[in-house]
Design a protein around this motif. Structure first.
Motif, short mmCIF file in Angstrom:
data_model
loop_
_atom_site.label_atom_id
_atom_site.label_comp_id
_atom_site.label_asym_id
_atom_site.label_seq_id
_atom_site.Cartn_x
_atom_site.Cartn_y
_atom_site.Cartn_z
N LYS A 42 0.81 -1.21 0.00
CA LYS A 42 0.00 0.00 0.00
C LYS A 42 0.85 1.27 0.00
N GLU A 43 1.96 1.24 0.71
CA GLU A 43 2.78 2.45 0.83
C GLU A 43 3.57 2.75 -0.45
N ARG A 44 4.28 1.75 -0.98
CA ARG A 44 5.02 1.93 -2.22
C ARG A 44 5.29 0.56 -2.84
N PRO A 45 5.42 0.52 -4.16
CA PRO A 45 5.54 -0.78 -4.82
C PRO A 45 6.92 -1.43 -4.70
N ASN A 46 7.96 -0.64 -4.58
CA ASN A 46 9.31 -1.17 -4.62
C ASN A 46 10.26 -0.22 -3.92
N SER A 47 11.38 -0.73 -3.46
CA SER A 47 12.38 0.15 -2.86
C SER A 47 13.46 0.52 -3.87
N ILE A 48 13.53 -0.20 -4.98
CA ILE A 48 14.53 0.04 -6.01
C ILE A 48 13.81 0.43 -7.30
N PRO A 49 14.27 1.48 -7.99
CA PRO A 49 13.64 1.87 -9.26
C PRO A 49 14.11 0.95 -10.41
N TRP A 50 13.58 -0.26 -10.44
CA TRP A 50 14.07 -1.27 -11.38
C TRP A 50 14.02 -0.88 -12.85
N PRO A 51 12.91 -0.37 -13.38
CA PRO A 51 12.85 -0.16 -14.83
C PRO A 51 13.97 0.70 -15.41
N PRO A 52 14.30 1.88 -14.84
CA PRO A 52 15.41 2.63 -15.44
C PRO A 52 16.75 1.92 -15.28
N LEU A 53 16.92 1.21 -14.18
CA LEU A 53 18.16 0.45 -13.99
C LEU A 53 18.27 -0.68 -15.01
N LEU A 54 17.17 -1.37 -15.25
CA LEU A 54 17.18 -2.45 -16.25
C LEU A 54 17.45 -1.91 -17.65
N LEU A 55 16.89 -0.74 -17.96
CA LEU A 55 17.15 -0.12 -19.27
C LEU A 55 18.63 0.21 -19.40
N LEU A 56 19.22 0.75 -18.36
CA LEU A 56 20.65 1.07 -18.39
C LEU A 56 21.50 -0.19 -18.53
N VAL A 57 21.19 -1.22 -17.76
CA VAL A 57 21.95 -2.48 -17.83
C VAL A 57 21.80 -3.11 -19.21
N SER A 58 20.60 -3.12 -19.76
CA SER A 58 20.38 -3.69 -21.09
C SER A 58 21.18 -2.93 -22.15
N THR A 59 21.19 -1.61 -22.04
CA THR A 59 21.93 -0.79 -23.00
C THR A 59 23.43 -1.08 -22.91
N LEU A 60 23.96 -1.08 -21.69
CA LEU A 60 25.40 -1.35 -21.52
C LEU A 60 25.76 -2.76 -21.96
N ALA A 61 24.90 -3.73 -21.64
CA ALA A 61 25.16 -5.12 -22.04
C ALA A 61 25.17 -5.24 -23.56
N ALA A 62 24.23 -4.59 -24.24
CA ALA A 62 24.19 -4.65 -25.70
C ALA A 62 25.44 -4.03 -26.31
N ILE A 63 25.89 -2.92 -25.74
CA ILE A 63 27.11 -2.27 -26.25
C ILE A 63 28.31 -3.18 -26.04
N LEU A 64 28.47 -3.73 -24.84
CA LEU A 64 29.61 -4.61 -24.57
C LEU A 64 29.57 -5.89 -25.40
N LEU A 65 28.39 -6.49 -25.49
CA LEU A 65 28.27 -7.71 -26.31
C LEU A 65 28.52 -7.40 -27.78
N GLY A 66 28.07 -6.24 -28.24
CA GLY A 66 28.30 -5.84 -29.62
C GLY A 66 29.76 -5.66 -29.96
N ARG A 67 30.53 -5.29 -28.96
CA ARG A 67 31.98 -5.12 -29.17
C ARG A 67 32.74 -6.44 -29.08
#
Length: 154
Positions: free
Chosen positions: A5-30
Motif C-alpha cells: 500500500k505504501e510503495r511498490p518497490n524500494s529500487i527503481p528497477w525499470p530505469p536500472l534495467l534499461l541502463l543495464v540492457s543498454t550497456l550489455a548490448a554495447i559490450l556484447l556488440g563489441r
C-alpha cells in the motif's frame, strides 16, 4: 497494513534495467558482434527512438498533470487511466523496449533487439507485478476495472 500500500518497490528497477540492457548490448556488440544490415534500418531506428521518447514524454506529462509520481519506486496517490495509460497499463515500459530496438537499429547492433524482450521480462517480474499489487491494495475495485479495460503491455 499491506506492505504494497505504501510503495511498490524500494529500487527503481525499470530505469536500472534499461541502463543495464543498454550497456550489455554495447559490450556484447563489441565482443561478439551481431550486425544488422539492411536498407533503411537506421531510419527505422531513428523513428522508433522518436516514437519511444514521444510516448515517454506523453506519459510523464499525463502523470504530472494527475499530480502523481513518475518514479517507479514511489507510491502513487492517483490511478491514472487516461492518455497513454488508456492504451497500455505500462506505456513507459513499452517505450523502453521500443527504445532498445530503435537503438539497435541505429547502431546496427542486434544485441539490443535480443535484450529488449529480456528487459521486458525482467521489468515484469521486478517491477510490474509489485506495482500492480500496490495499485490493487490502494485502489481495489477501481484498479480491477481498469485492468479489465486496458492491457498490461499493448
Amino acid at each position: 497494513m499491506n506492505i504494497y500500500k505504501e510503495r511498490p518497490n524500494s529500487i527503481p528497477w525499470p530505469p536500472l534495467l534499461l541502463l543495464v540492457s543498454t550497456l550489455a548490448a554495447i559490450l556484447l556488440g563489441r565482443t561478439v558482434p551481431l550486425p544488422l544490415e539492411f536498407g533503411g534500418i537506421r531510419i527505422l531506428g531513428g523513428l522508433l527512438i522518436i516514437g519511444a521518447i514521444g510516448i515517454d514524454l506523453w506519459a510523464m506529462r499525463t502523470l504530472h498533470e494527475a499530480h502523481t509520481t513518475i518514479l517507479p519506486n514511489r507510491g502513487t496517490n492517483r490511478l491514472v487511466d487516461h492518455g497513454p495509460f488508456g492504451l497500455s497499463r505500462n506505456p513507459i515500459y513499452v517505450a523502453n523496449m521500443v527504445l532498445l530496438v530503435g537503438m539497435g537499429c541505429v547502431t546496427m547492433n542486434a544485441w539490443f533487439l535480443l535484450l529488449a524482450p529480456v528487459d521486458g521480462v525482467m521489468t515484469h517480474y521486478l517491477a510490474i507485478r509489485r506495482e500492480e499489487n500496490h495499485l490493487l491494495a490502494k485502489f481495489g475495485y477501481q484498479f480491477e476495472a481498469y485492468c479489465r479495460k486496458v492491457r498490461r503491455w499493448i
